[in-house]
Structure formats: structure tokens, C-alpha cells
Design an enzyme around this catalytic site. Structure first.
Site, PDB file in Angstrom:
ATOM      1  N   CYS A   1       0.794  -1.228   0.000  1.00  0.00           N
ATOM      2  CA  CYS A   1       0.000   0.000   0.000  1.00  0.00           C
ATOM      3  C   CYS A   1       0.829   1.283   0.000  1.00  0.00           C
ATOM      4  O   CYS A   1       1.876   1.355   0.624  1.00  0.00           O
ATOM      5  CB  CYS A   1      -0.899   0.034   1.224  1.00  0.00           C
TER       6      CYS A   1
ATOM      7  N   LYS B   1       6.002  -4.140  -4.671  1.00  0.00           N
ATOM      8  CA  LYS B   1       7.439  -3.872  -4.740  1.00  0.00           C
ATOM      9  C   LYS B   1       8.083  -3.932  -3.364  1.00  0.00           C
ATOM     10  O   LYS B   1       9.147  -4.506  -3.185  1.00  0.00           O
ATOM     11  CB  LYS B   1       7.680  -2.496  -5.368  1.00  0.00           C
TER      12      LYS B   1
END
Length: 614
Positions: A2, A609
Site C-alpha cells: 500500500c 514492490k
């Protein structure tokens, strides 16, 4: 995972927030939302499933006025991806709006308590529980928002980075963190908030990295205030961000991943700059020299990492054991932290993480520190949590990596591990001087040889068209090439969604050979180093079962090229440096197969990521 963005100042907040969310898209997400204090003092929340562009379309006819706001990209942990579960979340009164990165582990217990008090929940997220809890504390105890946040967070078990708006106090944002990153940017009469510095660098290079347990009180026109959960005031340390805006753009490439693959020669040069003295043929890592006694006297090294970084760690094990004659263990950080490992003050733990925020790796570091181990960090993101938690370490200096599938960070990690092993070995006297000088000279030539490999891009793009039909791939390597096989398989599955597995080539006979038939592509790393003849035998076994062999060989190889269905010739190098050469074409192969299949290369499904939750 997030992404969090916030702004308070004199400018219109919405454009800054949306641009910030786009800068954070590389972290991975499935929905997006924004909360704004409007010009007429309303607290407006807009959110949608899907990309940030869909949020932009959704708010076209909405009131997006205001100079204070927070925004979020969500990667689902509790509750499916949908607009209801997207952030920000309102409190019951709709006077508070909150965004959150992390996991509230005791959310179910807290939710039951709040439901018993009459609170109704619209979503299935842990985040809505937190905003309702904060409102409950605020109303029940008749306290201000800061105190309510402190009371609520003292009841929370888990990880969080939060930002919250209060309609009754429209000139303020409260932000807090524990085990999830949060950065405050300081501008001229304005403040920025983000999960990392990428959305901030366009506006200011002055930032404060919040530490665990800290709460930022951000008010328009006032100094930044930082307190802990007990309301003890802290002195924020302002740091300068070295990130350049141009590093966050594609620069004419169709994807960040391709750009980052092609950046590797320059990245490896930057990684070695100031560490390799070309004229003296010498490698010096200051972190090793500064803590020489601790490192040289270690009884063993333990490398902790996840994903691609774990593959780099396997190469590091080979390098350190070969050159330094020190035993090395390589552990998945997620397993290490929970298995009560035997570790003490005689151990050195090397923590590898591109982002410096990987939750499991950070937790492994804290565990090892608590038992007296010496911690050496290898990270890319300057100022991130892991470098701040270690005793010393080395940055890989490859610049921001935006593509979710790691490329240049991997080769940067391998380069640092190589320099670490060489520096330790020379200090320890366990490497022959001639061998040392040969490796240093060859290491310095690697960027040039990487450029040669990149000239194969068109050939690999054409080759990839042949294999888009495949549902499975096998990758094989021996010695230093085995971790490269693992990494090549991971790249393919991450971005093309083709199932792929890497194996030591000798292990093929212990099971995987049962899968080989005319429909099975097998990628073999078969450079003329070490175990070439044995790899040749493995290839012949594959061909005997009609498998399709894609072989990566040393330039001038005339044997395997006659057997393999396709052979790609690579520049010759020393065996221990092979991974820096052989990794690059595997990255290109995975990239082009994914592009041929029409996949979203930079933001593959379900992946993040920076994995900041367990």
C-alpha cells in the site's frame, strides 16, 4: 505494498495527491482513494477499485477542492479488492477519515468490542476497525485527536503506517508508524507525507523519517511536532534526500523494467565507484574496514533475505565461503524469525533488502540484534528502516527501482557481496594475491561486458515469440549459476505468469526430468566455467527426451550450439563473476515473453514492490 500520500499547505491538494499516488504505483495495489477537506470544510472521501486513472475518472464531477488531504493505494490483505474496502475509511460519524498500511493482528477482538458498543462496519477491513476505535476513544474520553490516536494505538497489535483527518480540525493531519515506513516532507509553509520519498522529491529534498512508535502532528503554519505513544516529545531529524526526479521517469523506454535492465552497466559502475581503485587493483569497503575485527573474527555468517535478495544471498554464500573460508548460512527471513534460531554474539547477520523495508527481513534483524549478533545491511533505499537498524552496511547505489520485478537491484547486491567477500578475504589472508588481482580487474570490466550482453536484446525479443505458448519452464544451473537459474525462473513467473522452476542441473534426474517432453522449454546456463562437461551431459539428457533447450553459453562455444535448440553467446568472464553476466539475458528473456503475452510488466498482478507486511 500500500502507498500513502498526504499534503497540507497552500496549494490545491488533489493534484499533488494524485501525482503522488502515481509515483507509488510501483509498490503494487488493487484500489485507490482520496480524502479531502474541501474549501467549505466538508470531509470528502472518494475511492474506487482499480488503477489511479480510474479514481481520476470517478472524481471528474466531484468536489475536489481543498488544500489538505490524504490518499492511498491499497493492496488487499483483509477483504477482497473493491471500492468498499478501499481506503480512506470514514468513522461512523464521518468526521474522521483514515488511511493505513500494515496489518492489525487483533482487529477481530477490537471489532467485537466496538460492535458490542453499537458500532456498525461497512467493510471487511482491519483499517475500518482502527478508525472506529480512534473515534470511540475521542468521544468516550472527550479528548483531542492526537490523544485518541495514542489511546487507540496502545490497544493495537500489529504493524501500521497511518494518516488521519478530522473534519473538526481541518488544519491538521496526524500520522503514525510502527513497522511500516512513513516519511514527512518539509516544504515552505507546507508539509508532505508519503510511504517513501518518491512522491515528495518533486517538491522538497528535506524529509523526516518517522521511527517506530512515533506520531507526527502536522499543522498548517506550524513546526512539525513528533511525539511518542506516551506523548513524550521527540526531536525530528531532518535529512536531505539525494533522489533525482529524472530517476523516476521512464526516459523513453516502454517500461521501467526495460529501462532498469539497460541501466545496469551504469548502475554497477556507480556501485563500484569509490570502492574499487583501478590503478591499485584494490577493493575497499569502508564498512568492512571500520568493523574489521568483528567481521574477521565471526564464527559464521548468516544471510537473511526474501525473494530476489535471497537468490543474491545464495551467491554471497558461495563467494564468502570460497574466498574467506567462513561458514555461511542463507535463510529466508520469514522462516528465520519464527524458528528460534541458535545465534549469539559470535555471529554476523547480513540482511539484504532492496527497499530496506521488507517486514520479515527487518524482524529478522531485530531478533538477531536482541541475541547479540552483529548486523551488516545491504540495501538500496537510503534512509530506509533496515540501514537504520543495522550496525553497519553497504548501499548498492543503483538508484530507485520502479519495476516490481527486481533487476538492477539484484546485480547491485551481487556486486556488493563480491566486494565484501574480496575485502574480507584479503584482510583475512585467505585469497591468493594473483587470484585477487585477476578478480578485481575482471570485476572492473563487468559494466562493459554487460553492455555487450544488452546488444542481444533484439535476438532475445525474437526468441521470446517462440515460447509464449509455454505453460511451464525449467531453469538449470550449477555452482554460481544455480542461484541465477532460480532468479531467472522467478522473473519469468513474476511478469509472464508462466510457471517456472529453477534447479541445480544435477538435481534434474531426481524428479524434474519426469516433466521433460517436446513441450517443455529448458533454460540452461552453460558457460565454460567449472562444471561445463557435466552441464553438457545434462543437456544431452534433455534432448534425449525431446525437451527444448535454450542454452546460454560462452562466446565461441561450438559444442552446445550444435545440440541446443537455441544458444545465446555471452562474453567470457571469471566463474565467480558469471552471475553478473548471465543474469542480464534471463531478465530480457522474461521481459520479452511477458510483453509478447500482453502482460503489465511493471505492475504484475498480486505483487508488491515493497513487502511491508508479513
Amino acid at each position: 505494498m500500500c502507498g500513502i500520500v498526504g499534503y497540507i499547505g497552500k496549494r490545491k491538494a488533489y493534484p499533488i495527491l494524485i501525482k503522488g499516488l502515481k509515483r507509488l504505483e510501483y509498490r503494487g495495489y488493487d484500489s485507490a482513494g482520496v480524502a479531502l477537506i474541501s474549501d467549505n470544510q466538508q470531509l470528502n472521501v472518494y475511492k474506487t477499485k482499480g488503477k489511479v486513472s480510474e479514481l481520476e475518472n470517478f472524481v471528474t464531477q466531484k468536489d475536489i477542492s481543498g488544500t489538505v488531504g490524504i490518499a492511498h493505494t491499497r493492496w488487499a490483505t483483509h477483504g477482497e479488492p473493491c471500492s468498499v474496502n478501499a481506503h480512506p475509511h470514514y468513522s461512523s460519524s464521518e468526521k474522521l477519515a483514515l488511511i493505513h498500511n500494515g496489518i492489525i493482528e487483533n482487529y477481530a477482538v477490537l471489532k467485537e468490542k466496538l460492535q458490542a458498543k453499537g458500532y456498525v462496519f461497512k467493510s471487511s477491513t482491519d483499517t475500518e476497525v482502527l478508525v472506529q476505535l480512534i473515534e470511540y476513544m475521542k468521544v468516550t474520553n472527550r479528548v483531542d485527536l492526537l490523544t485518541a490516536v495514542q489511546l487507540a494505538l496502545n490497544e493495537v497489535i500489529g504493524a501500521y503506517a497511518i494518516a488521519i483527518l478530522d473534519k473538526e480540525h481541518p488544519e491538521e493531519i496526524i500520522a503514525a508508524r510502527k513497522s511500516s515506513p512513513l516519511v514527512v516532507g518539509i516544504g515552505e509553509d507546507e508539509f508532505f507525507l508519503a510511504s517513501d520519498a518518491t512522491p515528495i522529491v518533486e517538491y522538497t529534498d528535506k524529509v523526516v523519517y518517522l521511527e517506530d512508535g512515533e506520531i507526527a502532528v502536522i499543522n498548517r503554519g506550524k513546526e512539525l511536532k513528533v511525539v511518542d505513544l506516551s506523548n513524550v516529545e521527540m526531536t525530528p531529524e531532518v535529512k536531505k534526500v539525494e533522489l533525482k526526479l529524472g530517476q523516476l521517469e521512464k526516459g523513453g523506454y516502454p517500461h521501467f523494467m526495460l529501462k532498469e535492465i539497460f541501466e545496469q552497466p551504469d548502475c554497477i559502475h556507480d556501485c563500484m565507484r569509490g570502492r574499487i581503485n583501478v590503478e591499485a587493483n584494490n577493493v575497499v569497503l569502508s564498512a568492512v574496514i571500520d568493523y574489521k575485527e568483528k567481521l574477521l573474527n565471526a564464527k559464521r555468517f548468516i544471510i537473511v533475505a526474501c525473494g530476489t535478495s535471497w537468490h543474491a544471498g545464495l551467491i554471497g554464500k558461495h563467494l564468502i565461503e570460497s574466498f574467506c573460508r567462513i561458514p555461511v548460512e542463507v535463510e529466508y527471513a520469514s522462516e528465520f524469525r519464527y524458528r528460534d534460531p541458535v545465534i549469539d554474539e559470535h555471529d554476523v547477520v547480513i540482511a539484504i533488502s532492496q527497499s530496506g523495508e521488507t517486514a520479515d527481513t527487518l524482524a529478522a534483524v531485530e531478533l538477531a540484534k536482541s541475541r547479540g549478533a552483529f548486523i551488516y545491511g545491504i540495501c538500496n533505499a537510503i534512509g530506509s528502516s533496515i540501514p537504520r537498524a543495522t550496525h553497519t552496511g553497504s548501499y548498492i547505489h543503483v538508484g530507485p527501482e520502479i519495476g516490481v520485478a527486481s533487476t538492477k537491484a539484484f546485480t547491485g547486491q551481487v556486486t556488493v557481496l563480491t566486494m565484501l567477500a574480496l575485502t574480507l578475504a584479503r584482510e583475512k589472508g585467505t585469497i591468493d594475491e594473483t587470484q585477487y588481482l585477476n578478480i578485481v580487474r575482471e570485476l572492473n570490466s563487468i559494466p562493459g561486458k554487460m553492455k555487450e550482453v544488452l546488444k542481444l536484446n533484439d535476438k532475445l525479443a525474437e526468441l521470446s515469440k517462440t515460447f509464449t505458448y509455454a505453460h511451464n519452464f525449467i531453469y538449470l544451473g550449477r555452482g554460481y549459476s544455480y542461484p541465477v537459474a532460480l532468479e531467472g525462473a522467478l522473473k519469468l513467473k513474476e511478469i509472464s505468469y508462466i510457471h517456472a522452476e529453477g534447479y541445480p542441473a544435477a538435481e534434474m534426474k531426481h524428479g524434474p526430468i519426469a516433466l521433460i517432453d517436446a513441450e517443455m522449454p529448458v533454460v540452461v546456463i552453460a558457460t565454460q566455467n567449472g562444471l561445463y562437461e557435466k552441464v553438457l551431459s545434462n543437456i544431452q539428457e534433455i534432448k534425449a527426451r525431446k525437451g527444448k533447450v535454450i542454452a546460454f553459453v560462452t562466446k565461441g562455444d561450438t559444442v552446445i550450439s550444435k545440440i541446443a535448440d537455441c544458444s545465446i553467446e555471452l562474453p567470457e568472464t571469471i566463474e565467480c563473476l558469471d552471475p553478473l553476466i548471465t543474469t542480464v539475458p534471463l531478465q530480457l528473456l522474461a521481459y520479452h515473453i511477458a510483453v509478447c503475452k500482453g502482460m503489465d510488466v511493471d505492475q504484475p498482478r498480486n505483487l508488491a514492490k515493497s513487502v511491508t507486511v508479513e
